[in-house]
Design a protein around this motif. Sequence first.
Motif, PDB file in Angstrom:
ATOM      1  N   TYR A  52      28.819  35.144  38.568  1.00  0.00           N
ATOM      2  CA  TYR A  52      28.865  35.992  37.373  1.00  0.00           C
ATOM      3  C   TYR A  52      27.704  35.678  36.428  1.00  0.00           C
ATOM      4  N   ASP A  57      28.679  40.367  35.641  1.00  0.00           N
ATOM      5  CA  ASP A  57      30.044  40.629  36.080  1.00  0.00           C
ATOM      6  C   ASP A  57      29.999  41.327  37.428  1.00  0.00           C
ATOM      7  N   LYS A  58      31.149  41.772  37.900  1.00  0.00           N
ATOM      8  CA  LYS A  58      31.223  42.448  39.190  1.00  0.00           C
ATOM      9  C   LYS A  58      30.343  43.700  39.213  1.00  0.00           C
ATOM     10  N   GLU A  59      30.395  44.419  38.104  1.00  0.00           N
ATOM     11  CA  GLU A  59      29.612  45.649  38.025  1.00  0.00           C
ATOM     12  C   GLU A  59      28.117  45.355  38.112  1.00  0.00           C
ATOM     13  N   TYR A  62      27.245  44.745  41.725  1.00  0.00           N
ATOM     14  CA  TYR A  62      27.241  46.018  42.440  1.00  0.00           C
ATOM     15  C   TYR A  62      25.971  46.803  42.145  1.00  0.00           C
ATOM     16  N   ARG A  63      25.631  46.901  40.852  1.00  0.00           N
ATOM     17  CA  ARG A  63      24.436  47.681  40.490  1.00  0.00           C
ATOM     18  C   ARG A  63      23.184  47.096  41.132  1.00  0.00           C
ATOM     19  N   PHE A 126      36.640  45.856  41.475  1.00  0.00           N
ATOM     20  CA  PHE A 126      35.318  45.947  42.083  1.00  0.00           C
ATOM     21  C   PHE A 126      35.316  47.067  43.107  1.00  0.00           C
ATOM     22  N   GLU A 127      35.500  48.285  42.630  1.00  0.00           N
ATOM     23  CA  GLU A 127      35.599  49.439  43.496  1.00  0.00           C
ATOM     24  C   GLU A 127      34.304  50.235  43.378  1.00  0.00           C
ATOM     25  N   ALA A 128      33.369  49.921  44.276  1.00  0.00           N
ATOM     26  CA  ALA A 128      32.017  50.437  44.151  1.00  0.00           C
ATOM     27  C   ALA A 128      31.935  51.937  44.270  1.00  0.00           C
ATOM     28  N   GLN A 130      33.386  54.285  42.905  1.00  0.00           N
ATOM     29  CA  GLN A 130      33.446  55.055  41.668  1.00  0.00           C
ATOM     30  C   GLN A 130      32.051  55.282  41.096  1.00  0.00           C
ATOM     31  N   HIS A 131      31.058  54.567  41.597  1.00  0.00           N
ATOM     32  CA  HIS A 131      29.701  54.702  41.093  1.00  0.00           C
ATOM     33  C   HIS A 131      28.801  55.487  42.044  1.00  0.00           C
TER      34      HIS A 131
END
Length: 215
Positions: A52, A57-59, A62-63, A126-128, A130-131
């Motif tokens: 982290y 963070d998780k987002e 992912y990004r 952490f549900e990728a 959605q992006h």
Amino acid sequence: MGTGQPTEQRSSADRRRKELLEAADRVVLREGPGASMNAIAAEAGITKPILYRHFGDKEGLYRALAVRHTDALISALRAALDAPAERRKRVEATLDTYLAAIETRPQVYRFLMHPSEEASGSDRGFEAGQHSAPLLRRLGDELGKVIEERLDLGPGRQESARIWGHGVVGMAYAAGDWWLRERPCPRAELVSQLTDLLWGQLAMADDRPGAPGSV
């Protein structure tokens, strides 16, 4: 004296960040959308709080993964579009580049484009998938720029190029997503059929003078 230290620190941080992204990629290749932050941290040999710290963070992680893979895909698509070949061949090569990317690394594709139904606990958020819309918008924007640079679409060409760019990306995404799930035909057949669909208006537009790949 010492003026190079911040640069060295940034370089070291960049290297560490790249190593962590490569570790995350390995987990995603194994586990797809179900890849957890715990598994990624374990793969990298660190604790989750340290992970982290590098990405926020998780987002943030992912990004960073999304940018990494989208950059590589855009570079490959541009190379296919700029190849010195007849236009239909370039269109086919570009579609095939995209489809080959999702076929070769389906777990990465699913991680980036579809929410996880397997994650649990603190990783549930952490549900990728959605992006996926921002990724598709970026691909559409980039393809629109390429179309505007390379084709003479006449008055209002910027708007037309943006429409075409997002339309082609939407078509390729929807068709590719369906094809990857059902595999109703060989990839070459899908490429040929999609090219036929695009070819009506695309074949009628002239190349802009000096556009890469024009023959």
